[in-house]
Design an enzyme around this catalytic site. Sequence first.
Site, PDB file in Angstrom:
ATOM      1  CE  LYS A  69      10.032  -4.342   7.308  1.00 17.09           C
ATOM      2  NZ  LYS A  69       9.326  -3.564   8.710  1.00 17.09           N
TER       3      LYS A  69
ATOM      4  CG  LEU B 188      -1.845  -1.356   0.870  1.00 16.02           C
ATOM      5  CD1 LEU B 188      -3.151  -0.717   2.507  1.00 16.02           C
ATOM      6  CD2 LEU B 188      -2.690  -1.687   0.311  1.00 16.02           C
ATOM      7  CB  SER B 189       4.080   1.645   0.040  1.00 18.85           C
ATOM      8  OG  SER B 189       4.492   1.166   1.372  1.00 18.85           O
TER       9      SER B 189
ATOM     10  N   GLY C 137       6.477 -14.287  19.678  1.00 15.13           N
ATOM     11  CA  GLY C 137       7.566 -14.063  18.799  1.00 15.13           C
ATOM     12  C   GLY C 137       8.370 -13.170  18.409  1.00 15.13           C
ATOM     13  CB  ALA C 138      11.319 -14.089  19.412  1.00 11.35           C
ATOM     14  N   GLY C 139      11.292 -12.680  16.250  1.00  7.35           N
ATOM     15  CA  GLY C 139      12.084 -12.456  15.086  1.00  7.35           C
ATOM     16  C   GLY C 139      12.297 -10.765  14.642  1.00  7.35           C
TER      17      GLY C 139
ATOM     18  CG  ASN D 106      11.139   1.028   8.655  1.00  3.18           C
ATOM     19  OD1 ASN D 106      12.168   1.854   8.609  1.00  3.18           O
ATOM     20  ND2 ASN D 106       9.626   0.959   8.541  1.00  3.18           N
TER      21      ASN D 106
ATOM     22  CB  ALA E 285       7.840  -8.505  12.793  1.00  2.98           C
TER      23      ALA E 285
ATOM     24  CG  ASP F  23       9.443  -1.560  11.148  1.00  3.88           C
ATOM     25  OD1 ASP F  23       9.078  -0.578  10.291  1.00  3.88           O
ATOM     26  OD2 ASP F  23       9.959  -1.784  10.751  1.00  3.88           O
TER      27      ASP F  23
HETATM   28  P1  ATR Z   1       9.259 -11.653  10.632  1.00  4.42           P
HETATM   29  O1  ATR Z   1      10.694 -10.202  10.572  1.00  4.42           O
HETATM   30  O2  ATR Z   1       7.971 -11.120  10.085  1.00  4.42           O
HETATM   31  O3  ATR Z   1       9.353 -11.335  12.165  1.00  4.42           O
HETATM   32  P2  ATR Z   1      11.318 -13.887  11.003  1.00  4.42           P
HETATM   33  O4  ATR Z   1      12.303 -12.781  11.395  1.00  4.42           O
HETATM   34  O5  ATR Z   1      11.331 -15.118  10.270  1.00  4.42           O
HETATM   35  O6  ATR Z   1       9.825 -13.034  10.521  1.00  4.42           O
HETATM   36  O7  ATR Z   1      10.366 -14.585  12.216  1.00  4.42           O
HETATM   37  C1  ATR Z   1       9.435 -15.221  12.270  1.00  4.42           C
HETATM   38  C2  ATR Z   1       8.784 -15.078  13.844  1.00  4.42           C
HETATM   39  O8  ATR Z   1       7.361 -16.224  13.259  1.00  4.42           O
HETATM   40  C3  ATR Z   1       9.392 -15.760  14.718  1.00  4.42           C
HETATM   41  O9  ATR Z   1       9.606 -15.714  16.016  1.00  4.42           O
HETATM   42  C4  ATR Z   1       9.035 -17.557  14.490  1.00  4.42           C
HETATM   43  O10 ATR Z   1       9.549 -18.451  15.521  1.00  4.42           O
HETATM   44  P3  ATR Z   1      10.853 -19.452  15.316  1.00  4.42           P
HETATM   45  O11 ATR Z   1      11.751 -18.177  16.357  1.00  4.42           O
HETATM   46  O12 ATR Z   1      10.342 -19.904  16.536  1.00  4.42           O
HETATM   47  O13 ATR Z   1      10.818 -19.789  13.909  1.00  4.42           O
HETATM   48  C5  ATR Z   1       7.141 -16.942  14.848  1.00  4.42           C
HETATM   49  N1  ATR Z   1       6.103 -18.165  13.658  1.00  4.42           N
HETATM   50  C6  ATR Z   1       6.450 -17.948  12.385  1.00  4.42           C
HETATM   51  N2  ATR Z   1       5.282 -19.698  12.817  1.00  4.42           N
HETATM   52  C7  ATR Z   1       5.092 -19.586  13.987  1.00  4.42           C
HETATM   53  C8  ATR Z   1       3.478 -20.406  14.154  1.00  4.42           C
HETATM   54  N3  ATR Z   1       3.115 -21.674  13.020  1.00  4.42           N
HETATM   55  N4  ATR Z   1       3.880 -20.359  15.948  1.00  4.42           N
HETATM   56  C9  ATR Z   1       4.611 -19.999  16.360  1.00  4.42           C
HETATM   57  N5  ATR Z   1       5.298 -19.519  15.787  1.00  4.42           N
HETATM   58  C10 ATR Z   1       5.503 -18.590  14.864  1.00  4.42           C
END
Ligand code: ATR
Length: 278
Positions: free
Chosen positions: A69, A19-20, A131-133, A90, A135, A106
């Site tokens: 990113k 949408l940017s 989550g810890a990725g 970003n 985002a 972000d």
């Molecule tokens: P993004 O940039 O969107 O954060 P990412 O860096 O690949 O993508 O991180 C994805 C996150 O979603 C991670 O925390 C991942 O958990 P893992 O570290 O265990 O992989 C989490 N994630 C993805 N699918 C998941 C699911 N089905 N259930 C729980 N956590 C999920």
Amino acid sequence: MVEGAPRFTVFGHPIAHTLSPQIHQAFAHQFGLTLNYDTTDAAPADFAEAVRAFFAGGGAGANVTLPHKRAAFELAAERTEAAMRVGTANVLTPLADGRVRAHNTDGAGLVRDLTERHRVDLRGHDALLLGAGGAAHGVAWSLLDAGVQTLTIVNRTPEAADALADRLGDPARAHTRYWKDLDSIGSYNLIINATSAGVAGQALDLPFAICGSRALCYDLSYGPAATGFLAWAKTAGADYAFDGLGMLVETAADAFELWHGKRPDTAPVYRELRQRYA
Ligand code: ATR
């Protein structure tokens, strides 16, 4: 393409549904500015060269979305403090000699969406970050800056949650729990879904017990990717359930200000997108 007007782009892969461009054109309209804003679909192997070529060709600024990113952060010659702590970017702005500066807006975008659009006072909130990725990294520092009382990070892979908590370096407030213990870790009044499960079309299996009274649940994604989590939040009894559309508009506003030195009014742009994509 408007001849003579500055050129902007968003890099992603895929990028078709972004949408940017329309957000930036709507902001530009508020100031009577003319600009070109297109999309650049670059595979990871081609990203660095695509950025180089864009700025060498006079590009005035770029947004960066998944999966680039981290690469955007790494190729930059200068990085803002917010980008440094998160480790991703970003927004890119041009420097002299084809070099670029990396920004990360972000976390600021999320906090502004919560505090200004949704009128949430984050101080005193016990936040649960799922989550810890990338985002999750993008928003964690800003949530602490905004004054959340505690930040509990839970990730399917516990090592990643521990690594994020270590980087945050605020053990009095930021700590981790195991995903498998979710049904016994108590309730939270702010739950942020920063997993990519929805984007991947997967359902999260979350216990209702984590959803406290008057809880606000927020998915960093928007559109179909957020639907499952928001439906869970409503069933769990959350008072509020929001997707990340407002965050997207706020992060775009920060990029717009970096590029044009003007602060756009995000409210009408958010309203229109919300109506169109409801
Ligand atoms: P993004 O940039 O969107 O954060 P990412 O860096 O690949 O993508 O991180 C994805 C996150 O979603 C991670 O925390 C991942 O958990 P893992 O570290 O265990 O992989 C989490 N994630 C993805 N699918 C998941 C699911 N089905 N259930 C729980 N956590 C999920």
